[in-house]
Design an enzyme around this catalytic site. Structure first.
Site, PDB file in Angstrom:
ATOM      1  N   SER A 282      37.879   7.734   6.450  1.00  0.00           N
ATOM      2  CA  SER A 282      38.654   8.963   6.612  1.00  0.00           C
ATOM      3  C   SER A 282      40.010   8.630   7.211  1.00  0.00           C
ATOM      4  CB  SER A 282      37.917   9.938   7.537  1.00  0.00           C
ATOM      5  OG  SER A 282      38.107   9.593   8.903  1.00  0.00           O
ATOM      6  N   ASP A 283      40.959   9.540   7.058  1.00  0.00           N
ATOM      7  CA  ASP A 283      42.177   9.403   7.849  1.00  0.00           C
ATOM      8  C   ASP A 283      41.865   9.885   9.262  1.00  0.00           C
ATOM      9  OD1 ASP A 283      44.782   8.871   8.589  1.00  0.00           O
ATOM     10  OD2 ASP A 283      45.653   9.859   6.848  1.00  0.00           O
TER      11      ASP A 283
END
Length: 358
Positions: A282-283
């Site tokens: 994920s960011d």
């Protein structure tokens, strides 16, 4: 008492079995570790924290990172550079039950010690060989500093100058962007992962991050599938074809569904059509930020949606470490989904096996 012949046969059998063990394939080695892991340890490998020295996003207070490392509840850290810090944390990881080493990631965008022009300026040169060489030099310097993984290249197509991250990509053309994506992946990963001067590359942000409405970062993206496939996906496909080790999903939603929880992007296209076998991170906090998008009511639901959609590592939101084990026990996330995710993650397998770039 065995005869000499029996003794020699036993020796030959031992040598043969030892040779067989050493010749196990990477999937066999990974599966052998996976069978020994508890559910909590598997979830730990899907958890990534920032170091306490530097940050590239909002810090979540956490007073027991060191204890979590020793318990095998952490698979990766970012913003950890240099022998002093990496060694200190790896020694803690070696106190865990299974002694799985930490994976260290860092934003190495246009050089580490040696600074190069920003990516947009490099793209304006149209010099693909020079772009690949700058990534190669950055990888050599970063690997020497204890970094295993760079969160680059950013391959987002950007056609709205109001978007604040245009300087990190290769501009507005998908063809040029695809050539540069391939060059940077090859530059970062060198002659293959496992070499001492190679970095795992990360194609980001998947997908259509540069098309946010009004150029507003983290915002919604509304576009046709034709535009998505013809303009915004080609550089990502080029990165995948070049053997990029990892993908990072994006903050935006795409036609109403956040990329972090978007199974069409991650399972149908990336893992399905493109046969990508690396892992997706994920960011920063984007799992939890699905709440802000109005897609999940809380971190528990966000963890469920993101994991089932194909996001395998949670950067900094704490959604996985706090909720995934419970979701599995409730039957809302299957053990198979967790195992498939963790099978892609163990850093020992990817970094010590000399996995070649494709």
């Amino acid at each position: 008492m065995p005869s000499k012949n029996h003794f020699f046969l036993l020796v030959l059998l031992f040598i043969s079995l030892n040779g067989f063990c050493q010749s196990k394939s990477i999937p066999q080695k990974v599966d052998s570790v996976l069978k020994m892991m508890t559910l909590e340890e598997k979830v730990g490998q899907m958890n990534q924290y920032n170091g306490d020295w530097e940050a590239t996003g909002p810090i979540t207070p956490d007073g027991d990172k060191q204890n979590q490392i020793r318990k095998g509840q952490l698979g990766s850290m970012l913003n950890i550079v240099g022998v002093e810090h990496t060694r200190q944390l790896q020694e803690m990881a070696m106190q865990s039950r299974l002694k799985i080493p930490l994976l260290f990631g860092q934003d190495v965008i246009h050089g580490l010690k040696t600074c190069f022009p920003i990516p947009l300026a490099e793209a304006a040169s149209w010099d693909i060989d020079a772009i690949r060489q700058s990534a190669r030099i950055a990888a050599t310097e970063a690997a020497a500093s204890g970094v295993h993984w760079t969160f680059a290249p950013m391959v987002d197509i950007a056609r709205d100058p109001r978007w604040g991250r245009v300087m990190e990509g290769a501009g507005e053309d998908p063809y040029l962007g695809s050539l540069i994506a391939k060059a940077r992946v090859k530059g970062f990963q060198g002659n293959g992962l496992g070499n001492v001067n190679a970095l795992m590359a990360c194609a980001k942000h998947f997908a259509a991050y540069g098309a946010a409405v009004g150029g507003r970062d983290y915002n919604s993206v509304d576009m046709s599938l034709r535009q998505l496939n013809e303009v915004y996906l080609p550089p990502f496909k080029a990165a995948a074809d070049a053997g990029v080790a990892t993908f990072m999903n994006s903050f935006n939603d795409l036609n109403g569904i956040p990329a972090t929880g978007n199974s069409y992007l991650q399972r149908n296209i990336l893992k399905g059509q493109w046969k990508f076998r690396g892992f997706v991170v994920s960011d920063w906090g984007s799992v939890g930020e699905m709440i802000n998008h109005g897609y999940a009511k809380d971190n528990r639901e966000a963890a469920m949606e993101a994991t089932n959609a194909g996001s395998e590592m949670d950067m900094e939101s704490r959604s996985y470490i706090q909720n995934l084990a419970g979701l599995v026990k409730e039957g809302k996330v299957t053990v198979t989904v967790i195992d498939d995710a963790v099978r892609n993650l163990p850093p020992a397998a990817r970094l010590s096996a000399g996995m070649p770039s494709r």
